[in-house]
Scaffold this active site. Structure first.
Site, PDB file in Angstrom:
ATOM      1  N   TRP A   1      35.557  43.550  29.245  1.00 33.52           N
ATOM      2  CA  TRP A   1      37.016  43.748  29.354  1.00 33.52           C
ATOM      3  C   TRP A   1      37.644  43.268  28.053  1.00 33.52           C
ATOM      4  O   TRP A   1      37.354  42.142  27.613  1.00 33.52           O
ATOM      5  CB  TRP A   1      37.510  42.922  30.550  1.00 33.52           C
ATOM      6  CG  TRP A   1      38.959  43.016  30.864  1.00 33.52           C
ATOM      7  CD1 TRP A   1      39.724  44.133  30.939  1.00 33.52           C
ATOM      8  CD2 TRP A   1      39.834  41.910  31.183  1.00 33.52           C
ATOM      9  NE1 TRP A   1      41.013  43.812  31.292  1.00 33.52           N
ATOM     10  CE2 TRP A   1      41.110  42.447  31.440  1.00 33.52           C
ATOM     11  CE3 TRP A   1      39.657  40.535  31.273  1.00 33.52           C
ATOM     12  CZ2 TRP A   1      42.199  41.661  31.794  1.00 33.52           C
ATOM     13  CZ3 TRP A   1      40.748  39.753  31.629  1.00 33.52           C
ATOM     14  CH2 TRP A   1      41.999  40.305  31.887  1.00 33.52           C
TER      15      TRP A   1
ATOM     16  N   ASP B   1      33.271  36.030  36.167  1.00 30.02           N
ATOM     17  CA  ASP B   1      34.545  36.704  36.400  1.00 30.02           C
ATOM     18  C   ASP B   1      34.334  37.526  37.667  1.00 30.02           C
ATOM     19  O   ASP B   1      33.584  38.504  37.676  1.00 30.02           O
ATOM     20  CB  ASP B   1      34.908  37.601  35.207  1.00 30.02           C
ATOM     21  CG  ASP B   1      36.284  38.225  35.389  1.00 30.02           C
ATOM     22  OD1 ASP B   1      36.783  38.232  36.537  1.00 30.02           O
ATOM     23  OD2 ASP B   1      36.868  38.710  34.402  1.00 30.02           O
TER      24      ASP B   1
ATOM     25  N   LYS C   1      43.234  42.907  42.952  1.00 35.01           N
ATOM     26  CA  LYS C   1      42.634  44.183  43.372  1.00 35.01           C
ATOM     27  C   LYS C   1      42.360  44.199  44.875  1.00 35.01           C
ATOM     28  O   LYS C   1      42.779  45.110  45.576  1.00 35.01           O
ATOM     29  CB  LYS C   1      41.329  44.442  42.630  1.00 35.01           C
ATOM     30  CG  LYS C   1      41.291  43.935  41.216  1.00 35.01           C
ATOM     31  CD  LYS C   1      42.082  44.784  40.256  1.00 35.01           C
ATOM     32  CE  LYS C   1      42.159  44.089  38.908  1.00 35.01           C
ATOM     33  NZ  LYS C   1      42.581  44.892  37.830  1.00 35.01           N
TER      34      LYS C   1
HETATM   35  C1  LMR Z   1      41.872  46.461  33.845  1.00 35.16           C
HETATM   36  O1  LMR Z   1      40.838  46.155  33.251  1.00 35.16           O
HETATM   37  O2  LMR Z   1      42.419  47.564  33.727  1.00 35.16           O
HETATM   38  C2  LMR Z   1      42.484  45.463  34.773  1.00 35.16           C
HETATM   39  O3  LMR Z   1      41.727  44.301  34.810  1.00 35.16           O
HETATM   40  C3  LMR Z   1      43.907  45.213  34.502  1.00 35.16           C
HETATM   41  C4  LMR Z   1      44.144  44.476  33.242  1.00 35.16           C
HETATM   42  O4  LMR Z   1      44.871  43.478  33.295  1.00 35.16           O
HETATM   43  O5  LMR Z   1      43.652  44.864  32.178  1.00 35.16           O
END
Ligand code: LMR
Length: 399
Positions: free
Chosen positions: A131, A212, A247
């Site tokens: 992420w 996470d 979520k």
């Molecule tokens: C995502 O990866 O789209 C979600 O976790 C929302 C975010 O805050 O980025």
């Protein structure tokens, strides 16, 4: 002085939703940010949440600060029960401590600050890819960053042996970020055997796992999704878990999450919590109460909990259904590449394999918004948008 600044780059995920909102095209499709949508394309308030809110509204007597500032006893106990499962050894031995944080991002940042300031940690290793906010958060905490291989883009699978080899070289005392389930962005999770092998390497090497766990319940089930975590807990390890209820409760804008630390004893967990309270105090002082009251109310009431578990299951099933429909529709539109790997991936996200250029063309020509890495949010697909979506992808792929 502000005028002297360069404009900051837009966030790779939030920035896309900002651009999407401005797009006047009535047929626009947003498959970027990880937000669940139902069959009608809406992100409704869950029924279990609505009912809990009605109760809270009727009985709430104060808006006083949350005390202690690490969260109420009821909330933290409910979070732990959800993570570990009723009757787990960690609960019985009380060697876990939980702090209520604003969302999963808040949990990650509190963990980062605690690791840097209190534990004197140096480095966090994360999967490549991960992420995009992960490196930014830990860098903001002053930690060094490392990466380990994770995804085999050619075979569309977990790059397991290289991953394990890299984890065998992580020094003792470093931290390794693991996605508990529904890996973001690839949707590829380790199998139970692979989790066990990762846990064995961790125990042998002495690096510390930092989970996470933002998508509990959206892969295979609430308990099933804790399988990776269980591989580590079984070894009596010390670890960190960052939970989010954005979520699985649909509580995105309430910012409700938790940081749970598992220590070797009750005393160790109490000591850790005392420091977490200080880290929180100098950051946002106290957590916001409304979202946590909802989560506590739902998890502690048999009827609401059953309703919520059914709603999580429905989300999970709809996402799985959309994965299959997407693969079938692409094939029906004449796409020759095999996209069946999508049905093996879990949670909201998949790595589509679309290139940056293809993603840009989808946005510019078809008003379809996807993260530039090619990550698509399958939960944003509906029966209604599936045809135009797959038609556009087929056209982009054939160009
Ligand atoms: C995502 O990866 O789209 C979600 O976790 C929302 C975010 O805050 O980025």
């Amino acid at each position: 002085m502000f005028n002297a600044l360069e404009m900051a780059p837009p966030d790779p995920i939030l920035g896309i939703t900002e651009a999407f909102k401005k797009d006047p095209n009535p047929g626009k499709i947003n498959l970027s940010i990880g937000v669940y949508r139902d069959a009608k394309g809406a992100t409704p308030v869950l029924e279990s949440v609505k009912r809990a809110e009605e109760r809270i509204l009727a009985t709430e007597k104060t808006k006083n600060y949350v005390s202690p500032n690490s969260g109420t006893v009821e909330y933290c106990a409910a979070v732990q029960e959800l993570i570990f499962g009723a009757g787990h050894e960690v609960l019985a031995s009380k060697r876990a401590a939980t702090a209520h944080t604003p969302g999963g991002t808040g949990a990650l940042r509190v963990a980062g600050d605690f690791i840097k300031e209190v534990l004197g940690g140096k480095r966090v290793w994360m999967s490549e890819p991960t992420w995009p906010n992960h490196p930014s958060i830990f860098q903001a905490s002053g930690l060094e960053l490392g990466t380990y291989p994770y995804y085999d883009a050619v075979h569309k699978t977990l790059d397991f042996e290289p991953m394990l080899d890299a984890l065998k070289k992580v020094p003792a005392g470093d931290y390794v970020l693991l996605h508990g389930c529904c890996h973001n962005p690839t949707g590829m999770d380790p199998t139970p055997d692979q989790w066990k092998a990762i846990a064995d390497v961790s125990a042998k090497q002495g690096w510390i796992p930092l989970f996470d766990f933002a998508y509990q319940g959206l892969a295979d089930g609430l308990r099933e999704d804790a399988e990776g975590l269980s591989a580590f807990l079984g070894q009596g390890r010390e670890l960190f878990i960052c939970s989010s209820f954005s979520k699985n409760f649909g509580l995105y804008n309430e910012r409700v999450g938790a940081l749970t630390v598992v220590g070797e004893s009750e005393v160790a967990a109490e000591k850790a919590l005392s420091h977490l309270k200080r880290v929180i105090r100098t950051n946002y002082s106290n957590p916001p109460a409304h979202g946590s009251s909802i989560v506590t109310t739902v998890l502690n009431d048999a009827e609401l909990r059953a309703l919520w578990e059914g709603e999580v299951e429905a989300m999970r099933d709809r996402i799985a259904g959309m994965r299959q429909l997407f693969v079938d529709t692409l094939r029906a539109k004449g796409v020759l590449q095999d996209f069946s790997f999508l049905t093996k991936q879990k949670g909201m996200f998949s790595f589509s394999g679309l290139t940056k250029e293809q993603v840009a063309r989808l946005r510019d020509v078809y008003a379809i918004y996807i993260v530039s890495s090619g990550r698509i949010n399958v939960a944003g697909m509906t029966e209604e948008n599936m045809n135009p979506l797959c038609k556009a992808i087929a056209e982009v792929l054939s160009n």
